[in-house]
Design a protein around this motif. Structure first.
Motif, PDB file in Angstrom:
ATOM      1  N   LYS A  51       0.842  -1.189   0.000  1.00  0.00           N
ATOM      2  CA  LYS A  51       0.000   0.000   0.000  1.00  0.00           C
ATOM      3  C   LYS A  51       0.883   1.247   0.000  1.00  0.00           C
ATOM      4  N   VAL A  52       0.639   2.157  -0.952  1.00  0.00           N
ATOM      5  CA  VAL A  52       1.483   3.347  -1.121  1.00  0.00           C
ATOM      6  C   VAL A  52       0.626   4.604  -1.076  1.00  0.00           C
ATOM      7  N   PHE A  53       1.302   5.753  -0.872  1.00  0.00           N
ATOM      8  CA  PHE A  53       0.580   7.020  -0.778  1.00  0.00           C
ATOM      9  C   PHE A  53       1.175   8.104  -1.676  1.00  0.00           C
ATOM     10  N   PHE A  54       2.481   7.989  -2.021  1.00  0.00           N
ATOM     11  CA  PHE A  54       3.080   8.972  -2.913  1.00  0.00           C
ATOM     12  C   PHE A  54       2.515   8.790  -4.319  1.00  0.00           C
ATOM     13  N   LEU A  55       2.205   9.892  -4.976  1.00  0.00           N
ATOM     14  CA  LEU A  55       1.544   9.831  -6.276  1.00  0.00           C
ATOM     15  C   LEU A  55       2.374   9.093  -7.323  1.00  0.00           C
ATOM     16  N   GLU A  56       3.705   9.207  -7.242  1.00  0.00           N
ATOM     17  CA  GLU A  56       4.572   8.561  -8.218  1.00  0.00           C
ATOM     18  C   GLU A  56       4.538   7.041  -8.100  1.00  0.00           C
ATOM     19  N   ASP A  57       4.137   6.527  -6.925  1.00  0.00           N
ATOM     20  CA  ASP A  57       4.086   5.080  -6.706  1.00  0.00           C
ATOM     21  C   ASP A  57       2.733   4.480  -7.073  1.00  0.00           C
ATOM     22  N   CYS A  58       1.729   5.339  -7.277  1.00  0.00           N
ATOM     23  CA  CYS A  58       0.379   4.858  -7.591  1.00  0.00           C
ATOM     24  C   CYS A  58       0.249   4.534  -9.081  1.00  0.00           C
ATOM     25  N   LEU A  59      -0.792   3.790  -9.420  1.00  0.00           N
ATOM     26  CA  LEU A  59      -1.065   3.457 -10.816  1.00  0.00           C
ATOM     27  C   LEU A  59      -2.442   3.975 -11.219  1.00  0.00           C
ATOM     28  N   PRO A  60      -2.513   4.779 -12.310  1.00  0.00           N
ATOM     29  CA  PRO A  60      -1.383   5.259 -13.099  1.00  0.00           C
ATOM     30  C   PRO A  60      -0.577   6.331 -12.369  1.00  0.00           C
ATOM     31  N   ASN A  85      -8.832  20.052 -18.256  1.00  0.00           N
ATOM     32  CA  ASN A  85      -9.245  19.879 -16.859  1.00  0.00           C
ATOM     33  C   ASN A  85      -9.033  18.444 -16.374  1.00  0.00           C
ATOM     34  N   ILE A  86      -8.383  18.327 -15.229  1.00  0.00           N
ATOM     35  CA  ILE A  86      -8.136  17.018 -14.618  1.00  0.00           C
ATOM     36  C   ILE A  86      -8.674  17.048 -13.193  1.00  0.00           C
ATOM     37  N   LEU A  87      -9.442  16.029 -12.846  1.00  0.00           N
ATOM     38  CA  LEU A  87      -9.908  15.860 -11.468  1.00  0.00           C
ATOM     39  C   LEU A  87      -9.234  14.605 -10.925  1.00  0.00           C
ATOM     40  N   LEU A  88      -8.442  14.782  -9.891  1.00  0.00           N
ATOM     41  CA  LEU A  88      -7.661  13.702  -9.290  1.00  0.00           C
ATOM     42  C   LEU A  88      -8.136  13.437  -7.871  1.00  0.00           C
ATOM     43  N   LYS A  89      -8.419  12.178  -7.572  1.00  0.00           N
ATOM     44  CA  LYS A  89      -8.776  11.778  -6.217  1.00  0.00           C
ATOM     45  C   LYS A  89      -7.592  11.063  -5.581  1.00  0.00           C
ATOM     46  N   THR A  90      -7.226  11.468  -4.363  1.00  0.00           N
ATOM     47  CA  THR A  90      -6.119  10.812  -3.673  1.00  0.00           C
ATOM     48  C   THR A  90      -6.535  10.408  -2.261  1.00  0.00           C
ATOM     49  N   SER A  91      -5.674   9.647  -1.649  1.00  0.00           N
ATOM     50  CA  SER A  91      -5.898   9.224  -0.273  1.00  0.00           C
ATOM     51  C   SER A  91      -5.955  10.428   0.654  1.00  0.00           C
ATOM     52  N   PRO A  92      -6.800  10.398   1.680  1.00  0.00           N
ATOM     53  CA  PRO A  92      -6.811  11.503   2.653  1.00  0.00           C
ATOM     54  C   PRO A  92      -5.523  11.587   3.458  1.00  0.00           C
ATOM     55  N   LEU A  93      -4.687  10.548   3.374  1.00  0.00           N
ATOM     56  CA  LEU A  93      -3.423  10.552   4.108  1.00  0.00           C
ATOM     57  C   LEU A  93      -2.315  11.307   3.374  1.00  0.00           C
ATOM     58  N   LEU A  94      -2.527  11.629   2.105  1.00  0.00           N
ATOM     59  CA  LEU A  94      -1.500  12.337   1.345  1.00  0.00           C
ATOM     60  C   LEU A  94      -1.298  13.739   1.905  1.00  0.00           C
ATOM     61  N   HIS A 130       1.295  19.409   0.989  1.00  0.00           N
ATOM     62  CA  HIS A 130       2.537  20.020   0.491  1.00  0.00           C
ATOM     63  C   HIS A 130       3.277  19.070  -0.450  1.00  0.00           C
ATOM     64  N   ILE A 131       3.280  17.782  -0.116  1.00  0.00           N
ATOM     65  CA  ILE A 131       3.925  16.796  -0.980  1.00  0.00           C
ATOM     66  C   ILE A 131       3.183  16.684  -2.305  1.00  0.00           C
ATOM     67  N   GLY A 132       1.845  16.676  -2.236  1.00  0.00           N
ATOM     68  CA  GLY A 132       1.047  16.621  -3.454  1.00  0.00           C
ATOM     69  C   GLY A 132       1.283  17.818  -4.356  1.00  0.00           C
ATOM     70  N   LEU A 133       1.367  19.003  -3.768  1.00  0.00           N
ATOM     71  CA  LEU A 133       1.588  20.217  -4.552  1.00  0.00           C
ATOM     72  C   LEU A 133       2.964  20.215  -5.214  1.00  0.00           C
ATOM     73  N   LYS A 134       3.947  19.624  -4.561  1.00  0.00           N
ATOM     74  CA  LYS A 134       5.279  19.529  -5.160  1.00  0.00           C
ATOM     75  C   LYS A 134       5.298  18.550  -6.328  1.00  0.00           C
ATOM     76  N   ALA A 135       4.502  17.489  -6.223  1.00  0.00           N
ATOM     77  CA  ALA A 135       4.501  16.454  -7.261  1.00  0.00           C
ATOM     78  C   ALA A 135       3.694  16.865  -8.490  1.00  0.00           C
ATOM     79  N   LEU A 136       2.703  17.741  -8.305  1.00  0.00           N
ATOM     80  CA  LEU A 136       1.799  18.115  -9.390  1.00  0.00           C
ATOM     81  C   LEU A 136       2.096  19.523  -9.902  1.00  0.00           C
ATOM     82  N   LYS A 137       1.395  19.927 -10.935  1.00  0.00           N
ATOM     83  CA  LYS A 137       1.504  21.294 -11.453  1.00  0.00           C
ATOM     84  C   LYS A 137       0.121  21.764 -11.880  1.00  0.00           C
TER      85      LYS A 137
END
Length: 404
Positions: free
Chosen positions: A183-192, A207-216, A219-226
């Protein structure tokens, strides 16, 4: 171009026979032991006990999480893991209000709850699912629910995306189960892998709508995305369920954080600009007449200074995330009338003689379990004890009752 690619397949449609549906409904009651039921075997010739157990477990879980599915006798339920990972109807309805237009492609369709609600707002929805059986289950259920503007395609969703014309929206809920990492939480480790496929996504949709774990971590998410325009922190009855990220091609402004606590009576919403949180000027004070605890969505969002500034409240301590005022105000969280405040000393609490109370700790070195054992306080009642640190860095106990 948007035809249904997945046809109903060897799903055991005998489960829809009236006598079997009656059996499934009866055995889906919470007091029925599923293990004993499985050991007793199937009472029907044409359906195994394992197939029955899957439908019973699905029906049981759907009663509160998916009432629309529960009330339809033609629903075919997938394995329990797929149901655990799917959105609830409550959160699916919320996220459907974030999209509009003609075409939406869901890269990770799953059981199809989100797409059912997207289809109420979008002219045509494309449900992509790598698992062929799950795709066929979704196909059947969309027909059973008479939602006919959803096309289902089984296969690699990134390859399917490359074949599509321009879309109004791309929706993705990446799998958080990695073959080697678990089980992973970093976006780079998830599929896709969303961060490394953003250029492909934006070549097909603005437009992209992304759903992630509430544990993410936000700040980490904002660094990984644009190009993150908004982040929606979605809680249901004060439990954070989802983080929703709205990405807009070429967006360069400040990200807005929207917190929402969906409740039976009245939803609580609070928004702030992420970049301005650290610039907020906040005042601190010892407990006054009233105490405020933000709901879980606000606590997850990190808007601790913004909420104080917006409601003109004083903070107890920079790290305590409890607020106070002389007069009662409407607030997106719990509100309390303070009855007493005293130092964190066993003698001071013993004088009050509290045998039962609801205990919360904020910025405090001891856990609730440790405090209950130490002071011999049982759980429950209408009194509340907050163990926290005040603006003078002193450990204190606040005794209060809920304010109406």
């Amino acid at each position: 171009m948007f035809s249904n690619f997945a046809e109903l397949s060897p799903l055991n449609t005998k489960v829809f026979h009236t006598d079997i549906q009656e059996f499934i409904l009866e055995k889906s009651k919470p007091n029925i032991d599923l293990t004993n039921l499985i050991l007793s075997g199937s009472p029907f010739h044409d359906i195994s006990i394992q197939e029955l157990a899957q439908q019973i477990q699905g029906k049981r879980k759907a009663k509160t999480k998916l009432p629309t599915w529960y009330s339809c006798n033609e629903i075919y339920y997938p394995p329990n893991l797929n149901l655990e990972q799917t959105s609830s109807e409550t959160t699916a309805l919320y996220k459907s209000n974030l999209v509009s237009g003609n075409y939406l492609l869901d890269l990770t369709g799953g059981f199809g709850i989100d797409d059912y609600y997207f289809a109420k707002r979008i002219k045509k929805v494309i449900h992509c699912e790598l698992n062929e059986t799950l795709s066929k289950i979704a196909t059947h259920n969309f027909k059973a629910l008479q939602q006919h503007n959803i096309a289902t395609i089984s296969g690699d969703s990134l390859n399917i995306l490359k074949q599509q014309p321009d879309l109004d929206w791309i929706y993705v809920d990446p799998s958080r189960r990695h073959e080697s990492k678990g089980k992973v939480f970093f976006l780079e480790d998830c599929l896709p892998d969303v961060p490394n496929n953003l250029d492909l996504f934006f070549s097909k949709s603005k437009n992209i709508l992304l759903k992630t774990s509430p544990l993410l971590d936000l700040h980490i998410g904002l660094k990984a995305l644009k190009n993150v325009k908004e982040i929606h922190v979605v809680a249901v009855n004060n439990e954070v369920k989802e983080l929703l990220w709205i990405l807009e091609k070429d967006f360069v402004g400040d990200t807005t954080i929207v917190t929402i606590n969906l409740q039976k009576k009245e939803d609580q919403e609070f928004s702030f600009i992420h970049a301005k949180e650290v610039l907020q000027e906040v005042h601190y004070a010892t407990p006054q007449q009233y105490l405020y605890e933000p709901n879980s969505a606000i606590l997850k969002s990190g808007g601790f200074l913004s909420i104080a500034n917006a409601y003109q409240l004083k903070k107890l301590h920079i790290n305590s995330h409890l607020y106070t005022s002389e007069n009662l105000i409407d607030f997106p969280g719990r509100k309390f009338k303070i009855e007493a405040t005293f130092p964190y000393q066993k003698k001071a609490l013993s004088k009050v003689g509290i045998a039962k109370a609801n205990i919360t700790t904020r910025n405090f070195p001891e856990s609730v379990a440790m405090i209950r054992k130490k002071f011999k306080i049982k759980e429950g009642g209408d009194q509340y004890l907050f163990f926290t640190t005040d603006c003078n860095a002193k450990k204190i106990i606040i005794l209060c009752k809920k304010a109406v």
